[in-house]
Write an enzyme that holds these catalytic residues in place. Sequence first.
Site, PDB file in Angstrom:
ATOM      1  N   ARG A 104     -26.349  39.809  28.864  1.00 16.36           N
ATOM      2  CA  ARG A 104     -26.770  38.507  28.332  1.00 16.36           C
ATOM      3  C   ARG A 104     -28.168  38.168  28.817  1.00 16.36           C
ATOM      4  O   ARG A 104     -28.448  38.184  30.014  1.00 16.36           O
ATOM      5  CB  ARG A 104     -25.788  37.417  28.759  1.00 16.36           C
ATOM      6  CG  ARG A 104     -26.138  36.054  28.194  1.00 16.36           C
ATOM      7  CD  ARG A 104     -25.055  35.058  28.434  1.00 16.36           C
ATOM      8  NE  ARG A 104     -24.856  34.773  29.855  1.00 16.36           N
ATOM      9  CZ  ARG A 104     -24.057  33.800  30.290  1.00 16.36           C
ATOM     10  NH1 ARG A 104     -23.367  33.080  29.429  1.00 16.36           N
ATOM     11  NH2 ARG A 104     -23.924  33.576  31.580  1.00 16.36           N
ATOM     12  N   THR A 108     -32.088  33.149  26.588  1.00 16.50           N
ATOM     13  CA  THR A 108     -31.547  32.823  25.268  1.00 16.50           C
ATOM     14  C   THR A 108     -30.024  32.782  25.244  1.00 16.50           C
ATOM     15  O   THR A 108     -29.437  32.245  24.300  1.00 16.50           O
ATOM     16  CB  THR A 108     -32.017  33.863  24.233  1.00 16.50           C
ATOM     17  OG1 THR A 108     -31.438  35.137  24.557  1.00 16.50           O
ATOM     18  CG2 THR A 108     -33.532  33.982  24.227  1.00 16.50           C
ATOM     19  N   ASP A 200     -19.243  34.815  37.846  1.00 19.66           N
ATOM     20  CA  ASP A 200     -19.685  36.010  37.139  1.00 19.66           C
ATOM     21  C   ASP A 200     -18.731  37.153  37.473  1.00 19.66           C
ATOM     22  O   ASP A 200     -18.706  37.658  38.603  1.00 19.66           O
ATOM     23  CB  ASP A 200     -21.115  36.374  37.546  1.00 19.66           C
ATOM     24  CG  ASP A 200     -21.690  37.511  36.712  1.00 19.66           C
ATOM     25  OD1 ASP A 200     -21.125  38.622  36.764  1.00 19.66           O
ATOM     26  OD2 ASP A 200     -22.681  37.285  36.023  1.00 19.66           O
ATOM     27  N   ASP A 203     -20.328  40.444  38.891  1.00 20.37           N
ATOM     28  CA  ASP A 203     -20.779  40.324  40.277  1.00 20.37           C
ATOM     29  C   ASP A 203     -19.595  40.320  41.239  1.00 20.37           C
ATOM     30  O   ASP A 203     -19.650  40.908  42.321  1.00 20.37           O
ATOM     31  CB  ASP A 203     -21.586  39.040  40.461  1.00 20.37           C
ATOM     32  CG  ASP A 203     -22.989  39.151  39.865  1.00 20.37           C
ATOM     33  OD1 ASP A 203     -23.429  40.290  39.622  1.00 20.37           O
ATOM     34  OD2 ASP A 203     -23.632  38.111  39.667  1.00 20.37           O
TER      35      ASP A 203
END
Length: 209
Positions: A104, A108, A200, A203
């Site tokens: 990602r 944006t 995340d 992560d």
Amino acid sequence: MSKLHVINHPLIQHKLTIMRMKKTGSKDFRELLEEISTLMGYELTKDLPLTEIEIETPMAKMKSKVISGKKVAIIPILRAGLGMVDGLLSLLPVAKVGHIGLYRDHETYKPVFYYSKLPFDIEQREVIVCDPMLATGGSASDAIRLLKDNGCGSIRLMCLVAAPDGVQKVQSEHPDVDIYVAAYDEGLDENAYILPGLGDAGDRIFGTK
């Protein structure tokens, strides 16, 4: 319209609660994700077609059922989707595994494609796309589009946690693809992360930032 299946099994919900906790380390996070993926796999595969064959037990001949029809392919979206593969392979050890790389863009929030390696007979298989988080839905939708461009006609999407935005995007762009999740969360924050979510996933799986 595709169906959203929220799998509310008590074992899944218990393990997901531990995964959500900030204090849960990478080792436990990875193990819990694998366990939940196995449990969710039972739900995903409950309608695989069966056929009868004749076998012989130590006592007698009989007719018994085996899975028939298309074989299965497991396609994780890199990198977090890798954490779901072994759980599914424990149920489907002969499944082929492909990989689709998308990340990602942090400005944006749109997916950027960087890698694809699929089984040579992917169009002949029942495909399970794996990604722990369904946030905006961009990566999942693009991955499904790539698979369809490669001839896939039977695709299911398996995620751990989903936000309404992601579900709506996949359903609008791929109404033929059912979505299986362990939790349907409130929404997205200003950075397009799921709330309350679990952070995340990549992560937390790999211990990176």
